[in-house]
Write a protein that holds these residues in place. Sequence first.
Motif, PDB file in Angstrom:
ATOM      1  N   GLU A 295     129.209 114.445  82.275  1.00  0.00           N
ATOM      2  CA  GLU A 295     130.477 113.837  82.714  1.00  0.00           C
ATOM      3  C   GLU A 295     130.618 113.884  84.228  1.00  0.00           C
ATOM      4  OE1 GLU A 295     133.688 114.412  79.144  1.00  0.00           O
ATOM      5  OE2 GLU A 295     132.907 116.243  80.048  1.00  0.00           O
ATOM      6  N   LEU A 296     130.207 114.998  84.838  1.00  0.00           N
ATOM      7  CA  LEU A 296     130.290 115.092  86.309  1.00  0.00           C
ATOM      8  C   LEU A 296     129.412 114.017  86.948  1.00  0.00           C
ATOM      9  CD1 LEU A 296     130.042 118.946  87.000  1.00  0.00           C
ATOM     10  CD2 LEU A 296     132.081 117.515  87.179  1.00  0.00           C
ATOM     11  N   ARG A 297     128.210 113.879  86.410  1.00  0.00           N
ATOM     12  CA  ARG A 297     127.263 112.900  86.981  1.00  0.00           C
ATOM     13  C   ARG A 297     127.763 111.471  86.773  1.00  0.00           C
ATOM     14  NH1 ARG A 297     121.566 115.852  85.333  1.00  0.00           N
ATOM     15  NH2 ARG A 297     121.965 117.731  86.543  1.00  0.00           N
ATOM     16  N   ARG A 323     126.378 125.482  89.150  1.00  0.00           N
ATOM     17  CA  ARG A 323     125.068 124.974  88.704  1.00  0.00           C
ATOM     18  C   ARG A 323     124.871 123.522  89.136  1.00  0.00           C
ATOM     19  NH1 ARG A 323     124.872 125.653  82.541  1.00  0.00           N
ATOM     20  NH2 ARG A 323     125.222 123.415  82.481  1.00  0.00           N
ATOM     21  N   GLU A 324     125.948 122.730  89.115  1.00  0.00           N
ATOM     22  CA  GLU A 324     125.870 121.300  89.437  1.00  0.00           C
ATOM     23  C   GLU A 324     126.355 121.044  90.871  1.00  0.00           C
ATOM     24  OE1 GLU A 324     124.495 118.786  87.673  1.00  0.00           O
ATOM     25  OE2 GLU A 324     123.843 120.457  86.408  1.00  0.00           O
ATOM     26  N   ASN A 325     125.847 121.863  91.763  1.00  0.00           N
ATOM     27  CA  ASN A 325     126.292 121.837  93.149  1.00  0.00           C
ATOM     28  C   ASN A 325     126.206 120.436  93.783  1.00  0.00           C
ATOM     29  OD1 ASN A 325     127.196 122.954  95.413  1.00  0.00           O
ATOM     30  ND2 ASN A 325     125.193 123.666  96.139  1.00  0.00           N
ATOM     31  N   ILE A 328     128.960 118.141  92.524  1.00  0.00           N
ATOM     32  CA  ILE A 328     130.263 118.599  93.016  1.00  0.00           C
ATOM     33  C   ILE A 328     130.434 118.192  94.482  1.00  0.00           C
ATOM     34  CG2 ILE A 328     131.666 120.668  93.512  1.00  0.00           C
ATOM     35  CD1 ILE A 328     131.449 120.037  90.506  1.00  0.00           C
ATOM     36  N   LYS A 329     129.382 118.376  95.265  1.00  0.00           N
ATOM     37  CA  LYS A 329     129.425 117.992  96.692  1.00  0.00           C
ATOM     38  C   LYS A 329     129.712 116.503  96.815  1.00  0.00           C
ATOM     39  CE  LYS A 329     126.684 121.052  99.531  1.00  0.00           C
ATOM     40  NZ  LYS A 329     125.297 121.380  99.785  1.00  0.00           N
ATOM     41  N   ARG A 333     132.845 114.620  98.463  1.00  0.00           N
ATOM     42  CA  ARG A 333     132.638 113.625  99.526  1.00  0.00           C
ATOM     43  C   ARG A 333     133.385 112.327  99.200  1.00  0.00           C
ATOM     44  NH1 ARG A 333     129.894 109.405 100.868  1.00  0.00           N
ATOM     45  NH2 ARG A 333     128.903 109.148  98.844  1.00  0.00           N
ATOM     46  N   LEU A 334     133.507 112.030  97.918  1.00  0.00           N
ATOM     47  CA  LEU A 334     134.205 110.811  97.493  1.00  0.00           C
ATOM     48  C   LEU A 334     135.725 110.999  97.451  1.00  0.00           C
ATOM     49  CD1 LEU A 334     131.750 109.870  94.600  1.00  0.00           C
ATOM     50  CD2 LEU A 334     132.042 108.596  96.731  1.00  0.00           C
ATOM     51  N   GLY A 335     136.158 112.197  97.853  1.00  0.00           N
ATOM     52  CA  GLY A 335     137.602 112.449  97.942  1.00  0.00           C
ATOM     53  C   GLY A 335     138.216 113.035  96.679  1.00  0.00           C
TER      54      GLY A 335
END
Length: 389
Positions: A295-297, A323-325, A328-329, A333-335
Motif C-alpha cells: 500500500e505504501l508503494r 523497514r520501508e524507509n 516513506i521518504k 517528499r510528495l508532501g
Amino acid sequence: MYLTKEEERIYDGEAGESLRKAMEILVALGDINEAPHLIPIKSAHVSGASYKTIGDAYEFVESLDARVKVQTTLNPIGMDKERWRELGVSKEFALKQMKVLKAYEKLGVLPECTCTPYLIGYAPERGEHISWAESSAVIYVNSVLGARTNLEGAPSALAAALVGKTPLYGLHLDEERAPSILFDVECELSDAAEYGALGYLVGKIADDNIPFFKLKTMPNADDLKALSAALGATGSVGMFHAVKGEKGITPEALSYEKPSEVVEIEKKDIKEFFDASIPEDAVLAFGCPHCSTQELRELCRLLRSVKSKHEVFVFVARRLAERENAAIKELKRLGVRVVCDTCMVVSPAFERFSCIATNSAKAFRYVPSMCGAKALLVKTSNISRCFEI
Ligand code: F3S
C-alpha cells in the motif's frame, strides 16, 4: 470450567492479586461460554491503548503487578510517539498517553502500537491458539491466516496474556468456525475500498453469523485486510470464509458445507458508497488498518504525478515505516504526512477536521462518531481525482 491445581492456586490468589484478577476474568468468560477448560496460547494482542478511548481506566493497568506470559503486542495509541506536537496533540494528553504506554510496557507488552502486528513479524500460524483483541486483526488472522482467536475485548486479551491461557470455546473449535450465510458477490471488485464496502454491508447483515463469500475476483492481502476491518466495524463476527469459483481463497473455506441461506450482492450495492464528490476542505487519510508495504508503494506511485489540493495523512506501524524507509521518504517528499503509532480514529489530532476522505470503510464507519467529522469513502485507485495533475 475445570481448573488444574496450578490454575486453582492462581484463582485463589496464591500467585498474587494481579494474576488472581486475570484468572477471575478468564473463569467468568469460560463459565458463561461453557468452556470445558483453559488452553495455552502462543500470543496476545491488546487493545485499549489510546488515552482517547481508555481514559483514566488505564489506572487499572497501572495497578497490575505481573508480567505477560506470551508475546503480546499493543494496538495504536492516541498519538505519534515522536511527532505528537506537530500533529497538534496537547501536552496534557501526551503526558497521560505516555503513562498508559508505560503501564503496558511494565507488564512486558511490546509497544508496537499497531493494529496490523501480523505485518511486522507477529503473524500467527495456521491452527495456532491466540488471544487477540482489535476486530480488524482478529478477523484477518482467523480468516486469512487460519489462526484461532475469539473476538477478545481489552480486559480478556490482557488477562489471557498474563495467564498465558484462554478458555476453550467459540472460534477455537472447528465446529464454531462453520459459515452460516453465503454472500454471492455477483460483481467484480477492483479496489480495497470496494472490498471494504462489501465488508461494511455484510457486517450489518451477518451480525454474528460467519459469512461465506463467493467472489468473482481474486482479492490480494490488502483487499482482505480492508474486508476484515469493515466486517468488524459493522458486525460482531470474528471471521469469514471466501472462495472464487471452486477455489478456496481463505484456508478453511473448503472444509465446510456451503450455507443454504444465500444473500446476493450486486454492483449497485457497492457503488452507492462512492457517489459523493470530495469537498475542498477535506483531508485524505490512508492506512486503516495500518498500511502494508504494498500500500505504501502504491500510494507513492499514485501520488507521484499529481499535486495535492488536500492535506494527506498515511498511517503505518513504526517498524514497517523504518523497514520501508525509501517509500516513506518519497511520500514525505510528495508532501504526505506519515504518522506512526496511531490513526485518525483513535487520536484527538483529527477532531479539528470537518471532512475526512478515506479508502477505509472502517474509518468511514467510525470517523463521524469518534472525530465529529463527515466521512467519505474513496477508491485508492481514484485518488488522483482529488488532486491537481
Ligand atoms: Fe487500526 Fe485505527 Fe483503523 S486502530 S483498524 S487504523 S481505526
